[in-house]
Design an enzyme around this catalytic site. Sequence first.
Site, PDB file in Angstrom:
ATOM      1  N   ASP A 108     -12.383   2.467   1.919  1.00  0.00           N
ATOM      2  CA  ASP A 108     -11.280   2.985   2.862  1.00  0.00           C
ATOM      3  C   ASP A 108     -10.754   3.997   2.126  1.00  0.00           C
ATOM      4  OD1 ASP A 108     -12.333   1.074   4.466  1.00  0.00           O
ATOM      5  OD2 ASP A 108     -10.519  -0.350   4.147  1.00  0.00           O
TER       6      ASP A 108
ATOM      7  N   ARG B 233     -14.886   2.970   9.088  1.00  0.00           N
ATOM      8  CA  ARG B 233     -14.722   1.708   9.915  1.00  0.00           C
ATOM      9  C   ARG B 233     -13.067   1.910  10.489  1.00  0.00           C
ATOM     10  NH1 ARG B 233     -13.453  -3.502   6.032  1.00  0.00           N
ATOM     11  NH2 ARG B 233     -12.083  -2.524   4.412  1.00  0.00           N
TER      12      ARG B 233
ATOM     13  N   TRP C 144      -9.681   1.456  11.190  1.00  0.00           N
ATOM     14  CA  TRP C 144      -8.533   0.380  10.997  1.00  0.00           C
ATOM     15  C   TRP C 144      -7.510   0.038  11.908  1.00  0.00           C
ATOM     16  CZ3 TRP C 144      -3.539   2.640   7.942  1.00  0.00           C
ATOM     17  CH2 TRP C 144      -2.901   1.726   7.401  1.00  0.00           C
TER      18      TRP C 144
ATOM     19  N   THR D 126       0.886  -1.339   0.012  1.00  0.00           N
ATOM     20  CA  THR D 126      -0.005  -0.245  -0.021  1.00  0.00           C
ATOM     21  C   THR D 126       0.914   1.197  -0.035  1.00  0.00           C
ATOM     22  OG1 THR D 126      -1.859  -1.142   1.037  1.00  0.00           O
ATOM     23  CG2 THR D 126      -1.813   1.306   1.407  1.00  0.00           C
TER      24      THR D 126
ATOM     25  N   GLN E 247      -4.636  -2.161  -3.382  1.00  0.00           N
ATOM     26  CA  GLN E 247      -4.944  -0.683  -3.378  1.00  0.00           C
ATOM     27  C   GLN E 247      -3.962  -0.266  -4.186  1.00  0.00           C
ATOM     28  OE1 GLN E 247      -3.772  -3.065  -1.119  1.00  0.00           O
ATOM     29  NE2 GLN E 247      -4.930  -3.343   0.926  1.00  0.00           N
TER      30      GLN E 247
END
Length: 574
Positions: free
Chosen positions: A426, A482, A484, A342, A374
């Site tokens: 996200d 949410r 992480w 990422t 990602q």
Amino acid sequence: MIKTTIRTISLILAAAAATLLLTSSAEQERSSFTIHLIGDSTMAPKDLSGGNPERGWGMMFPNFLDDSVKVINYAHNGRSTKSFMTLGHWAKVEANLQKGDYLFIQFGHNDSKQSDTTRYAAAWGAYQDNLRHYIKVAREKGATPVLLTPVSRRWFKADTLDETCLEDYPQAMKQVAEQENVTLLDITKVTMDWLKSLGDTASREYFMWVAPGTVPAMPEGKTDNTHTNAKGARKVAGLVCSEIAKQLPEIARHFVYYDIVVAQDGTGDYFTVQEAIDACPDYSHEEITRILIRNGVYNEMVTIPHNKFRLHIIGESADSTVISCGKYARQMWPGRDFNVGTSGSAGFYIHSSYVTLENLTILNPAGEGKEIGQAVALFTNGDHLFFKNCRIIANQDTIYTYGRWNKEGGPCRNYFLNCYIEGTTDFIFGPSIAYFENCTIHSKKNSYVTAASTPEGQKYGYVFHNCRLTAAEGVDKVYLGRPWRPYANTVFIDCELGSHIHPDGWKSWPRELWPSGEGTAFYAEYGSYGPGASPDTRVKWSTQLTRKQAAEYTFEKVMHQDTDTKAWNPEDNR
């Protein structure tokens, strides 16, 4: 040297301020107009094929003017006052001249070529007659003619500049200007003064001195003391502006200043954004470096390293100035047997502080899927970062606010104002403090908007104020966030939530990875409205703030740290 030129012009403009106050109201109201440039190769556009580094100063001139002034550069290599007419160039200019425009006239280099009857115009004869013709037609059209004496040649003898290199042509032009009552910009004098101040050796770097084997278009190299490269053309354009500031305040009021310009058509200092950043001064704690990026799609990875402080990078327009890099997490590091992950998938990295990006699109077009993973568009790892009128577009993990601690030990801070941010899953994530104001947050599929990883004990994480959450057609189940990490902190204040926002609002993280965040994460709203606003159905472990509590989430309070010597005003970055 670029910054020196800009500072010099700024000082001259300050001196011209008094003159501006005396300018007639009619001149003050002339808010938009065109400057037509006619001249020879020292002014003209160039063929850039083969990496040709030659530039005419007219190519750089528009970079000193705001968008209300249009510049048309008709100048042509090899032209004199005579051949510019006989070869048909003047007819095009004459057809386009309008009332209120300006005609900048600069010839002399080629008029002196006695052996070429198609170009030769005697200084005290045909040259002056031709100048008078241009002046007469411009005035008949309602335009304002301006004479510019020729750019000096770089002719040195024993480190002494030959001031006779242009023969009598500058003096002949001055006489016409006086007789016809025309504004004259003495570019011969200012370029001679500049060259004399540099001397023979130092002045070469501004002209077409090309070493053999360095430019495909010139494999044998070149030594040219008349024509400038990009650096020289920028300098001459700056000197022209210095003279304009003294004599034409109605134009000077439209000046803008950039330390560096990036343009794919050769009208800037560099072709790529990374070249411009690399050219910025190191560790500039006080002085801001302003970079203009002209419209275009720049397919490159960009990194602002830790030693490049106080950069203000401005796109010509947010929609049309695009920095695109299609890296993705599953691709392999070159020469390695593992993928970039990422953190290695971003197209634009900022490792420095006090950086502003404005009017840009930052795009990661890699797509998504198992083979992609990602694909970060923007990776922030610095403090006091300001993003204004930017479009930041990717899929999973669009913006990674990676930076945890600034050099004083406090959290890194990011401010997004009037931005458009688009992604899937996200797509705003990380540990930094980030304040989003008047932004549009667009979801492209059913998933999660945020995934903060706020460190334990940090009072603020993500704050969205007066933002609008939208979604693509068919998207109808999106969560605000949410956690992480267990102490994720995300708050929405006075935001418009589309119907795609799930009634629960928030979602816990799968427990097998780390603690879910229920009971430790702080997820809150105040004043949400629109079809997705549903305070009564939100998960029990989220919070609906009171007015008093919401007052703790102003920009000033979120961005303040005890180590600050003064409050951060993002406009100071600019």
